[in-house]
Design a protein around this motif. Sequence first.
Motif, PDB file in Angstrom:
ATOM      1  N   GLY A   1     -63.201  -0.387  27.058  1.00  0.00           N
ATOM      2  CA  GLY A   1     -63.176  -0.191  25.612  1.00  0.00           C
ATOM      3  C   GLY A   1     -61.958   0.574  25.152  1.00  0.00           C
ATOM      4  O   GLY A   1     -61.345   0.234  24.133  1.00  0.00           O
ATOM      5  N   VAL A   2     -61.564   1.598  25.897  1.00  0.00           N
ATOM      6  CA  VAL A   2     -60.387   2.395  25.520  1.00  0.00           C
ATOM      7  C   VAL A   2     -59.121   1.544  25.576  1.00  0.00           C
ATOM      8  O   VAL A   2     -58.278   1.581  24.661  1.00  0.00           O
ATOM      9  N   LEU A   3     -58.975   0.757  26.634  1.00  0.00           N
ATOM     10  CA  LEU A   3     -57.776  -0.073  26.777  1.00  0.00           C
ATOM     11  C   LEU A   3     -57.682  -1.110  25.655  1.00  0.00           C
ATOM     12  O   LEU A   3     -56.610  -1.331  25.087  1.00  0.00           O
ATOM     13  N   ILE A   4     -58.790  -1.743  25.340  1.00  0.00           N
ATOM     14  CA  ILE A   4     -58.768  -2.764  24.288  1.00  0.00           C
ATOM     15  C   ILE A   4     -58.589  -2.121  22.922  1.00  0.00           C
ATOM     16  O   ILE A   4     -57.923  -2.676  22.037  1.00  0.00           O
ATOM     17  N   SER A   5     -59.156  -0.925  22.712  1.00  0.00           N
ATOM     18  CA  SER A   5     -58.999  -0.249  21.424  1.00  0.00           C
ATOM     19  C   SER A   5     -57.546   0.138  21.182  1.00  0.00           C
ATOM     20  O   SER A   5     -57.080   0.131  20.030  1.00  0.00           O
ATOM     21  N   MET A   6     -56.828   0.485  22.236  1.00  0.00           N
ATOM     22  CA  MET A   6     -55.405   0.794  22.076  1.00  0.00           C
ATOM     23  C   MET A   6     -54.643  -0.438  21.600  1.00  0.00           C
ATOM     24  O   MET A   6     -53.751  -0.355  20.754  1.00  0.00           O
ATOM     25  N   PHE A   7     -55.021  -1.599  22.134  1.00  0.00           N
ATOM     26  CA  PHE A   7     -54.357  -2.839  21.711  1.00  0.00           C
ATOM     27  C   PHE A   7     -54.663  -3.143  20.245  1.00  0.00           C
ATOM     28  O   PHE A   7     -53.749  -3.465  19.469  1.00  0.00           O
ATOM     29  N   THR A   8     -55.917  -3.039  19.849  1.00  0.00           N
ATOM     30  CA  THR A   8     -56.264  -3.376  18.470  1.00  0.00           C
ATOM     31  C   THR A   8     -55.675  -2.378  17.474  1.00  0.00           C
ATOM     32  O   THR A   8     -55.274  -2.767  16.372  1.00  0.00           O
ATOM     33  N   ALA A   9     -55.613  -1.107  17.853  1.00  0.00           N
ATOM     34  CA  ALA A   9     -55.079  -0.098  16.930  1.00  0.00           C
ATOM     35  C   ALA A   9     -53.562  -0.186  16.816  1.00  0.00           C
ATOM     36  O   ALA A   9     -53.005  -0.105  15.708  1.00  0.00           O
ATOM     37  N   ILE A  10     -52.897  -0.336  17.948  1.00  0.00           N
ATOM     38  CA  ILE A  10     -51.433  -0.316  17.953  1.00  0.00           C
ATOM     39  C   ILE A  10     -50.844  -1.646  17.510  1.00  0.00           C
ATOM     40  O   ILE A  10     -49.846  -1.691  16.784  1.00  0.00           O
ATOM     41  N   VAL A  11     -51.446  -2.740  17.910  1.00  0.00           N
ATOM     42  CA  VAL A  11     -50.869  -4.059  17.654  1.00  0.00           C
ATOM     43  C   VAL A  11     -51.529  -4.752  16.458  1.00  0.00           C
ATOM     44  O   VAL A  11     -50.841  -5.180  15.524  1.00  0.00           O
ATOM     45  N   VAL A  12     -52.866  -4.838  16.488  1.00  0.00           N
ATOM     46  CA  VAL A  12     -53.550  -5.659  15.477  1.00  0.00           C
ATOM     47  C   VAL A  12     -53.423  -5.063  14.077  1.00  0.00           C
ATOM     48  O   VAL A  12     -52.985  -5.744  13.137  1.00  0.00           O
ATOM     49  N   THR A  13     -53.795  -3.793  13.915  1.00  0.00           N
ATOM     50  CA  THR A  13     -53.748  -3.186  12.584  1.00  0.00           C
ATOM     51  C   THR A  13     -52.329  -3.162  12.037  1.00  0.00           C
ATOM     52  O   THR A  13     -52.091  -3.444  10.850  1.00  0.00           O
ATOM     53  N   ARG A  14     -51.373  -2.839  12.878  1.00  0.00           N
ATOM     54  CA  ARG A  14     -49.971  -2.791  12.436  1.00  0.00           C
ATOM     55  C   ARG A  14     -49.494  -4.179  12.021  1.00  0.00           C
ATOM     56  O   ARG A  14     -48.762  -4.325  11.034  1.00  0.00           O
ATOM     57  N   THR A  15     -49.912  -5.195  12.765  1.00  0.00           N
ATOM     58  CA  THR A  15     -49.526  -6.566  12.417  1.00  0.00           C
ATOM     59  C   THR A  15     -50.095  -6.961  11.060  1.00  0.00           C
ATOM     60  O   THR A  15     -49.401  -7.569  10.229  1.00  0.00           O
ATOM     61  N   PHE A  16     -51.345  -6.594  10.804  1.00  0.00           N
ATOM     62  CA  PHE A  16     -51.948  -6.900   9.499  1.00  0.00           C
ATOM     63  C   PHE A  16     -51.163  -6.249   8.368  1.00  0.00           C
ATOM     64  O   PHE A  16     -50.906  -6.875   7.320  1.00  0.00           O
ATOM     65  N   LEU A  17     -50.793  -4.993   8.540  1.00  0.00           N
ATOM     66  CA  LEU A  17     -50.027  -4.310   7.496  1.00  0.00           C
ATOM     67  C   LEU A  17     -48.650  -4.946   7.315  1.00  0.00           C
ATOM     68  O   LEU A  17     -48.183  -5.137   6.176  1.00  0.00           O
ATOM     69  N   ASN A  18     -47.976  -5.276   8.410  1.00  0.00           N
ATOM     70  CA  ASN A  18     -46.649  -5.891   8.322  1.00  0.00           C
ATOM     71  C   ASN A  18     -46.699  -7.264   7.673  1.00  0.00           C
ATOM     72  O   ASN A  18     -45.710  -7.704   7.072  1.00  0.00           O
ATOM     73  N   VAL A  19     -47.837  -7.942   7.801  1.00  0.00           N
ATOM     74  CA  VAL A  19     -47.981  -9.237   7.134  1.00  0.00           C
ATOM     75  C   VAL A  19     -48.036  -9.054   5.620  1.00  0.00           C
ATOM     76  O   VAL A  19     -47.484  -9.856   4.848  1.00  0.00           O
ATOM     77  N   LEU A  20     -48.688  -7.980   5.160  1.00  0.00           N
ATOM     78  CA  LEU A  20     -48.875  -7.763   3.728  1.00  0.00           C
ATOM     79  C   LEU A  20     -47.696  -7.077   3.055  1.00  0.00           C
ATOM     80  O   LEU A  20     -47.514  -7.200   1.840  1.00  0.00           O
ATOM     81  N   VAL A  21     -46.873  -6.348   3.793  1.00  0.00           N
ATOM     82  CA  VAL A  21     -45.766  -5.595   3.185  1.00  0.00           C
ATOM     83  C   VAL A  21     -44.814  -6.489   2.399  1.00  0.00           C
ATOM     84  O   VAL A  21     -44.470  -6.183   1.245  1.00  0.00           O
TER      85      VAL A  21
ATOM     86  N   PHE B   1     -55.068   8.315  27.504  1.00  0.00           N
ATOM     87  CA  PHE B   1     -54.814   8.408  28.946  1.00  0.00           C
ATOM     88  C   PHE B   1     -55.705   9.452  29.605  1.00  0.00           C
ATOM     89  O   PHE B   1     -56.147   9.281  30.738  1.00  0.00           O
ATOM     90  N   SER B   2     -55.956  10.554  28.893  1.00  0.00           N
ATOM     91  CA  SER B   2     -56.854  11.567  29.460  1.00  0.00           C
ATOM     92  C   SER B   2     -58.270  11.002  29.598  1.00  0.00           C
ATOM     93  O   SER B   2     -58.965  11.291  30.580  1.00  0.00           O
ATOM     94  N   THR B   3     -58.687  10.181  28.637  1.00  0.00           N
ATOM     95  CA  THR B   3     -59.999   9.533  28.747  1.00  0.00           C
ATOM     96  C   THR B   3     -60.032   8.556  29.907  1.00  0.00           C
ATOM     97  O   THR B   3     -61.018   8.477  30.642  1.00  0.00           O
ATOM     98  N   ILE B   4     -58.940   7.809  30.080  1.00  0.00           N
ATOM     99  CA  ILE B   4     -58.867   6.841  31.182  1.00  0.00           C
ATOM    100  C   ILE B   4     -58.946   7.551  32.533  1.00  0.00           C
ATOM    101  O   ILE B   4     -59.643   7.099  33.452  1.00  0.00           O
ATOM    102  N   ILE B   5     -58.238   8.663  32.661  1.00  0.00           N
ATOM    103  CA  ILE B   5     -58.281   9.419  33.917  1.00  0.00           C
ATOM    104  C   ILE B   5     -59.700   9.906  34.195  1.00  0.00           C
ATOM    105  O   ILE B   5     -60.193   9.832  35.331  1.00  0.00           O
ATOM    106  N   THR B   6     -60.372  10.393  33.161  1.00  0.00           N
ATOM    107  CA  THR B   6     -61.763  10.836  33.335  1.00  0.00           C
ATOM    108  C   THR B   6     -62.657   9.689  33.773  1.00  0.00           C
ATOM    109  O   THR B   6     -63.509   9.844  34.652  1.00  0.00           O
TER     110      THR B   6
END
Length: 458
Positions: free
Chosen positions: A409-429, A378-383
């Motif tokens: 890039g910041v907004l999309i990276s938040m989506f991929t980090a919070i949603v995509v990576t977590r989804t991949f891990l939850n699929v494998l657990v 959010f601090s990056t977005i404000i800047t």
Amino acid sequence: MRRGTALLLLLIVILAACAAYIDWPNTPGIHILGINHDFKVNLGLDLQGGVRALLVPSNPNEQVTDETIQAARNLIEQRVNGGLGVSEPSIRVQQNGNQYSISVELPGFNTGNQTQALQTLLQAGNLEFWDTGSTPLTENSTFDPSQYTSTNPGGKPWFTGKDLDPSQIGVSTDSSGQLQINFAMKGDAVSKFGQFTQQHIGDYLTVTLDRKVIQSAVIQSAINGPGVITGRFTLQEAQSIATVLRYGALPIALKIASLQTVGPTLGTDSIQKSLIAGAIGLSMVVLFMLLYYRLPGLLADLALALYAGLTFAVFKLIGVTLTLAGIAGFILSIGMAVDANVLIFERVKEELRAGRLLAAAIDAGWKRAWPSIRDSNFSTIITCLVLFFFGNTFGATIISGFATTLILGVLISMFTAIVVTRTFLNVLVPTGVINHPALFGLPAGSIAAATAGRRSSL
């Protein structure tokens, strides 16, 4: 697999497929249901060359208001879009104290007489029809209304550009191949023009643009419909004049204060070097995540690839104009895209060392890392918003381009980090294939407590 995880995985697959279609170099685009989008990459002035001009009021003592300068800016943009065929022009109002100016950047405008084309588009655009009696006037000569007050009551023209129908203005050729500008009157002016030409057969009808004669011809019969303006002009000049007439007169007179031509050679070299820098940076990030975080790092790398594809697809989808600074912002955001993953994976490893089950450690790690991820992004977005505002206000397109690509890039990276990576891990657990400590870069001893705790809880 939980239902929510399955739905998220399906969403990710659909997004990846759409991004791949949009990013494909020779994609046919979308042309259905009235939607026409070619998904082309829009390059800025510094990458494909073109013209950068600064326009200022011709009369420095003329009173200029926010409304008039903005109206002039809008008209210039309409003329550029309609007459020069330039894609993604950048036209901004700049203010320094009480002094106004208009910054014009025309990417890809590299051919023809650029100065003459701009001068034509900067014409005030006052088209006037005069009755000069039995006197023909020479084309391109200056018209003096005071000499023809006997045939023009009050020294005013019979008709002006405001009487023209913009939809009927265009360029064509006659039977001999001579260029001509088509026009037609609108509203009450249609019948008035017909009556005027009927009553003045044999007189010279002189057409002027900003008091310069562009045609002086004998009225041979009543004109009750469309008419034509002929003259000694090139195709580019005819098209520029037609564009000026189509969009009306400028509220203030402008002149070119500075004109800079940018060649495309620098842009081609910059693109190549930027691609090389981006490939090196992306490779180093991918390698670091893979070596240090093992399996989670591999999943983060897959999410990073999806991030790059999604970001570039968004650029093409919404028509972001890529400048060299914008590409720099995109490359910078690639490194920042894994920042959230680093925070999350470290929290997950701490939870595993504390004895939590893998699924619980993943959930706890995401929840505890979220405040840090949120605040830093959010601090990056404000800047970025501040940079974009000042870049637009002062006409600094380099700054606004950098801010645009970075914030996306910041907004999309938040989506991929919070949603995509977590989804991949939850699929494998649920499969149990990732329960080995080495897959998380942890020594066997540190996971033993977690394993023991898991057994006792069962």
